[in-house]
Design a protein around this motif. Structure first.
Motif, PDB file in Angstrom:
ATOM      1  N   LYS A 424       7.094   0.187   7.000  1.00  0.00           N
ATOM      2  CA  LYS A 424       6.740  -1.199   6.636  1.00  0.00           C
ATOM      3  C   LYS A 424       5.309  -1.546   7.031  1.00  0.00           C
ATOM      4  O   LYS A 424       4.579  -2.185   6.281  1.00  0.00           O
ATOM      5  N   SER A 425       4.912  -1.096   8.221  1.00  0.00           N
ATOM      6  CA  SER A 425       3.555  -1.447   8.674  1.00  0.00           C
ATOM      7  C   SER A 425       2.505  -0.700   7.863  1.00  0.00           C
ATOM      8  O   SER A 425       1.387  -1.169   7.697  1.00  0.00           O
ATOM      9  N   ARG A 426       2.868   0.490   7.348  1.00  0.00           N
ATOM     10  CA  ARG A 426       1.884   1.266   6.577  1.00  0.00           C
ATOM     11  C   ARG A 426       1.802   0.811   5.127  1.00  0.00           C
ATOM     12  O   ARG A 426       0.802   0.995   4.458  1.00  0.00           O
ATOM     13  N   TYR A 427       2.883   0.231   4.630  1.00  0.00           N
ATOM     14  CA  TYR A 427       2.904  -0.186   3.215  1.00  0.00           C
ATOM     15  C   TYR A 427       3.369  -1.639   3.090  1.00  0.00           C
ATOM     16  O   TYR A 427       4.370  -1.927   2.439  1.00  0.00           O
ATOM     17  N   GLN A 430       3.988  -2.965  -0.330  1.00  0.00           N
ATOM     18  CA  GLN A 430       4.942  -2.278  -1.203  1.00  0.00           C
ATOM     19  C   GLN A 430       6.379  -2.348  -0.670  1.00  0.00           C
ATOM     20  O   GLN A 430       7.325  -2.349  -1.428  1.00  0.00           O
ATOM     21  N   LEU A 431       6.497  -2.392   0.661  1.00  0.00           N
ATOM     22  CA  LEU A 431       7.830  -2.383   1.271  1.00  0.00           C
ATOM     23  C   LEU A 431       8.068  -3.733   1.939  1.00  0.00           C
ATOM     24  O   LEU A 431       7.434  -4.059   2.939  1.00  0.00           O
ATOM     25  N   ARG A 432       8.950  -4.508   1.359  1.00  0.00           N
ATOM     26  CA  ARG A 432       9.183  -5.859   1.901  1.00  0.00           C
ATOM     27  C   ARG A 432      10.097  -5.818   3.098  1.00  0.00           C
ATOM     28  O   ARG A 432       9.882  -6.493   4.093  1.00  0.00           O
ATOM     29  N   VAL A 511      10.442   8.475  -0.014  1.00  0.00           N
ATOM     30  CA  VAL A 511      10.206   7.029  -0.128  1.00  0.00           C
ATOM     31  C   VAL A 511       8.748   6.731   0.188  1.00  0.00           C
ATOM     32  O   VAL A 511       8.099   5.930  -0.493  1.00  0.00           O
ATOM     33  N   GLU A 512       8.217   7.416   1.202  1.00  0.00           N
ATOM     34  CA  GLU A 512       6.812   7.173   1.553  1.00  0.00           C
ATOM     35  C   GLU A 512       5.894   7.562   0.391  1.00  0.00           C
ATOM     36  O   GLU A 512       4.929   6.853   0.083  1.00  0.00           O
ATOM     37  N   ARG A 513       6.201   8.687  -0.253  1.00  0.00           N
ATOM     38  CA  ARG A 513       5.334   9.103  -1.368  1.00  0.00           C
ATOM     39  C   ARG A 513       5.363   8.069  -2.501  1.00  0.00           C
ATOM     40  O   ARG A 513       4.351   7.749  -3.109  1.00  0.00           O
ATOM     41  N   VAL A 514       6.530   7.544  -2.752  1.00  0.00           N
ATOM     42  CA  VAL A 514       6.633   6.574  -3.851  1.00  0.00           C
ATOM     43  C   VAL A 514       5.915   5.277  -3.477  1.00  0.00           C
ATOM     44  O   VAL A 514       5.282   4.634  -4.319  1.00  0.00           O
TER      45      VAL A 514
END
Lengths: 956, 80
Positions: A424-427, A430-432, A511-514
């Motif tokens: 979450k902190s990295r994206y 994109q990631l709510r 998931v991280e790649r997406v």
């Protein structure tokens, strides 16, 4: 007919056509033939098996994975025992044992015992719960009514015996309360009170459920399911439901209060007087809650709110139901998901994993003290209580203890949640959220509404992002996930309890790649599998991150006073898709078409771009381009197959969208105009429609005459190719006001129709009163002739009739020198120094040999073009102009991605739409056949607002 | 004339006027897909009149409901 082997490809035809269409469009149309634990396999056409890590887990039914050996063995064992197929109306030993075990499992948490009603699916368990709750409510109402009747009888007896007397105003007060004129005596009052109570208590009940809830899709259960898309069509068929916002204590209190009714009765006071009394009854049949909402996006219901719901149910006497069909059976680390809260329900529902992935079975467990015995025969089912399902369920329950599955779920769930939450902190964009408990996890994506990729924006706006991500993970990462049913941006992760930590880490990495793809706006990568390539050519995609003004960003700069218009169109060529979304730069034409072909099945009309335009009068309009996911060729192919229903459907939805967005005008571009016969197929009253053809025609005429003036062409002789058609006729009519002669050119055998056009031209010149001193000689000749002969006066004859009379007289008097002539040989153009080409021919009809040797201006408005390229390249005396291109006013560099025009240039149809917005016109404009007065009117408006027609050479 | 024969003849006319492969024309195909809009219909009518030896008025309101090759065959049959 006798084939027992499964037949690939017929599921979509005979079972779920609509669903398969969507799955095909999204690349999720895989047929799995084998599954063990958390793996599924499908076969590629060449025979290669592809292994997929399955995180969908049968929508939560796969706690023990696919084909758990112990469960399979138990199933074999039962089948090998030749147990009775179904033996209704007898003692069902396996079902009884299962009921006891379920009661014990729940009892460990609640210290209660339960009577269990078995069913075949989760939604059936919900139906059973609704029915039992309603039976309870009726018993409560009957009990209240009985108490009232006994009380009234007792009071009448007391009064009769002189033990009580009526209070002085009792009969008056009662009449006022019950809204009757008067009561003569106590018995009549008691009769009315009983009738009133029966009527009040006989009202239909209310059920309470939560916003976001999902309880199934059968008629009763669907009423409790919050998602309107699933519920609305059947809303009239089921009980009333009040949906409570999660954690809104006041709303819960209000719902209970509004469902509470008052029943008037009588009582005696301390002085032995009969007085009015009243009893309240809460007409709520039940409150149903998923302690962790599954399809609503994996949301835990706060403990405090569950306590509030518990308290209200206890106070009012209705049951609280916990639907643990998805979250129960240990998936969240405890047998019941609600265990952690300490809140107990009166009914519990189990299903999904209860059947160990093999049996279809569900259970309603009702606290023994509440259970109504007649329910056991009022609610039955042919297949309920069967040995096979019960035996399989019993073995599955064994596994919970034998294999310590609850601990697995707790520990592996914690591992997965921790790693996913770290993303979450990295994206953050994109990631709510990452929600859930144990192995019931939801990964909520941020809709990419601000993405630089228009495609990602559109998929996000239309709730398809979760499906797009699922398709990518399936095809590229070989991981199966799906969005939850009522929260499409939330990806469900519900593997079996046996999943390995390595597999969980693999899922996290994927998931991280997406998320990285979304962050970098790489729609091309996300869609690569949909177009049939697994690796994108990143070299060609270079520059895909180019910052482009998005529609939303454009919107911020707009004048709030601007009128808003819409323009509905589609991609003309496959390459327009790449221009629209540069992240798709690596796609070849065929791949663009493939992507659009898929999108056309699921994507609705979308906002493709916006442009604001200022008039030289100071007025401003904002045009929103509404896109349809087709190319011209794709629409044409659909038409040729007689299968254009989806195109028409999307055009109609586009009109609806325009109305919703508050546009005053909607222009129809490209095939949307053709397919609706210049808008006529759309009966629309909310938005003014236009095909934009009038300005296209006006611009063509302006371009032609401007070029003619620059070349100092005199004694103008106009040739009109396609002179028998509507556009050719209107262009010729308007040109007749200025030129000296006209030759109408049509196909062989078109003479009669060309003669009608000639009459229409003369009629138009006569009606519009072209002055005798006008630019051309047609007006002069008509003027002279009509001064000499008598014509039908005023409105007694139409233009065509008068035109025919003028035509015949002029032809009689002037023969071949009549100013309007007809020809069926294209070579007749050689005499013309002006040409308007507007035929419907599928390929060019005007070649160099058809063109005059003297200077000539040709304006080609036909689509596809009438004039062969060789005319431009071989005949230096010929200036060939492209029709229908307009320059925006005040030098504004308007640019719309996907329209393949230089900044500042607009197609006539779009320019007309914007002009109507600037001019405040709110009625259908170019609707149906082209009309000269509309062409003239839009030409005037174009000049007034500063739109410029620049003669634009067609060939360079 | 049999309906199937009429359809074949119409396909032939359509292929010629619209310059498409006759074998690709389907009876249920929409005329718009071959470029036959209200303007193109004029050209098509000219050829149909000659081939079937009939007179067609393009202002005939019945013609407005002709959408497919099959519709056109029905219309032509009704005019014969």
């Amino acid at each position: 007919m006798t084939a027992t082997h499964p037949e690939p490809g017929v599921f979509g035809e005979f079972v779920r056509p609509g669903l398969m269409e969507k799955l095909r469009a999204l690349g999720l149309d895989v047929s799995y033939h084998r599954g063990t634990r958390d793996s599924l396999w499908y076969g590629k056409p060449g025979g290669e098996e592809v292994e997929i890590l399955d995180l969908v887990g049968g929508f939560g039914s796969g706690l023990v994975g696919h084909n758990h050996p112990a469960v399979v063995a138990r199933a074999h064992e039962v089948l090998d025992q030749s147990r009775p197929m179904h033996a209704q109306g007898s003692e069902r030993v396996f079902a009884g044992t299962l009921g006891k075990r379920i009661s014990q499992w729940i009892g460990r948490c609640t210290n209660q015992t339960y009577v269990v009603t078995l069913g075949n699916s989760g939604t059936e368990a919900v139906e059973a719960a609704l029915k039992h709750a309603e039976l309870e409510r009726q018993h409560r109402a009957t009990e209240l009514l009985g108490r009232l009747e006994r009380r009234l009888a007792d009071i009448q007896r007391q009064v009769g015996e002189g033990a009580a007397v009526l209070s002085p105003d009792l009969l008056w007060d009662a009449a006022a309360m019950l809204r009757v004129s008067q009561f003569d005596d106590l018995p009549s009052l008691c009769r009315v009170m009983e009738q009133f109570a029966r009527s009040t208590l006989g009202r239909p009940p209310v059920f309470l459920a939560l916003e976001g809830a999902f309880h199934g899709k059968t008629i009763g259960a669907i009423q409790l399911t919050y998602n309107k898309e699933y519920r609305t069509p059947w809303e009239q068929l089921g009980p009333a439901v009040v949906f409570l916002p999660i954690d809104d204590v006041d709303a819960a209190a209000r719902a209970v209060e509004s469902a509470t009714v008052t029943v008037p009765g009588l009582n005696t006071n301390a002085r032995g007087q009969v007085v009015l009394d009243s009893w309240s009854f809460t007409n709520v049949a039940a409150c149903i809650v998923e302690p962790i909402q599954g399809e609503g996006g994996m949301r835990e219901i706060p403990t405090g709110f569950l306590e509030t719901l518990r308290q209200a149910a206890t106070e009012c006497g209705y049951p609280l139901i916990f639907d643990e069909i998805q979250c129960g059976m240990g998936r969240t680390g405890t047998f019941l998901a609600a265990e952690r809260t300490g809140v107990h329900a009166d009914y519990y529902l189990l299903g999904k994993s209860l059947g160990g992935g093999l049996a279809k079975i569900s259970a309603l467990a009702v606290e023994r003290e509440r259970y109504i015995h007649q329910f056991g025969y009022l609610h039955t089912s042919t297949f309920a209580d069967d040995d096979f399902s019960s035996a399989v369920a019993l073995r599955t329950l064994d596994l919970l203890e034998d294999d310590e599955l609850l601990r697995f779920c707790q520990e592996k769930g914690a591992f997965l949640l921790e790693r996913l939450r770290a993303l979450k902190s990295r994206y953050p964009g994109q990631l709510r959220d990452v929600r859930g408990r144990g192995l019931m996890i939801g990964v909520e994506l941020v809709p990419q509404l601000q993405s630089r990729s228009p495609l990602l924006r559109v998929f996000s706006e239309q709730g398809l992002l979760g499906f797009l991500v699922s398709a990518y993970l399936l095809r590229e990462e070989r991981i199966r996930v799906m969005p939850t049913l009522s929260a499409a941006n939330t990806i469900r992760i519900q593997p079996s309890a046996y999943i390995s930590y390595e597999e969980l880490q693999r899922a996290v990495d994927a998931v991280e790649r997406v998320l990285g793809i979304l962050r970098d706006h790489r729609a091309g990568d996300l869609c690569s599998s949909l177009v049939g390539r697994s690796v994108m050519d990143r070299r060609r995609a270079k520059g895909q991150g180019t910052k482009r003004r998005t529609p939303t960003e454009n919107g911020r700069h707009h004048d709030s006073l601007a009128t808003r218009v819409g323009f509905l169109t589609h991609f003309l060529e496959p390459g327009d898709l790449r221009e629209w979304d540069p992240s798709l730069l690596a796609l070849r034409d065929a791949e663009c078409e493939r992507l659009l072909d898929r999108a056309a099945r699921v994507v609705e009309p979308f906002v493709a771009g916006e442009a604001t335009l200022r008039s030289r009068t100071g007025a401003t309009t904002r045009a929103t381009i509404l896109g349809l996911p087709f190319t011209s060729k794709q629409i044409c192919e659909r038409l040729r197959c007689g299968d254009d229903s989806r195109v028409l459907e999307l055009i109609r939805r586009g009109v609806d969208l325009a109305a919703e967005l508050g546009f005053t005008v909607l222009g129809f571009g490209a095939y949307t105009s053709i397919i609706t016969r210049n808008c006529q197929a759309i009966d629309e009253r909310r938005v003014a429609l236009t095909s934009g053809n009038s300005l296209t025609a006006a611009a063509a005429l302006d371009a032609l005459f401007q070029a003619a003036a620059e070349l100092h062409l005199e004694r103008q002789h106009l040739g009109v190719v396609g002179g028998a058609g509507n556009i050719g006729t209107v262009l010729a009519q308007l040109a007749a006001e200025r030129v000296d002669r006209i030759t109408l050119v049509g196909r062989p055998r078109a003479e009669a129709r060309l003669r009608r056009t000639a009459a229409a031209i003369y009629g138009h010149v006569y009606r519009t009163g072209v002055p005798s001193n006008g630019a051309g000689t047609i007006g002069r000749l008509v003027h002279e002739l009509t001064g000499r002969i008598s014509l039908p006066a005023g409105t007694t004859a139409d233009s065509a009739t008068i035109g025919a009379m003028i035509r015949d007289r002029l032809e009689g008097e002037l023969g071949a020198n009549a100013p309007v002539r007809i020809a069926t040989d294209i070579a007749a153009l050689r005499d013309c120094n002006l040409v308007l080409a507007a035929s419907n021919a599928p390929s060019p009809v005007v070649f160099p040999q058809h063109v005059s040797d003297a200077p000539v201006v040709i304006c080609d408005v036909a689509v596809p073009g009438d004039v062969h390229e060789a005319v431009g390249t071989q005949r230096s005396n010929a200036l060939v102009l492209q029709g229908g291109i307009i320059r925006a006013p005040l030098g504004q560099q308007v640019s719309i991605a996907g329209m393949s025009l230089p900044p500042g240039q607009l197609y006539g149809c779009l320019a007309e739409t914007m002009l109507l917005g600037l001019a405040g016109i709110t009625e259908h404009f170019s609707y149906g056949p082209l009309k000269p007065e509309r062409v003239r009117q839009i030409g005037r408006l174009a000049r007034e607002h500063g739109f410029i027609v620049e003669p634009k050479p067609a060939f360079r | 004339m049999e309906q199937s024969q009429t359809i074949e003849q119409i396909k032939h006319v359509l292929a010629e006027v619209c310059e498409v492969d006759q074998s690709s024309i389907q009876p249920g195909g929409k005329l718009l897909g071959y470029g036959v809009d209200s303007v193109g219909m004029v050209d098509l009518i000219l050829s149909l009149e000659a081939v079937f030896d009939i007179a067609i008025d393009e202002a005939d309101p019945t013609l407005a409901s002709v959408e497919t090759v099959r519709d056109l065959a029905d219309y032509v049959t009704s005019r014969q």
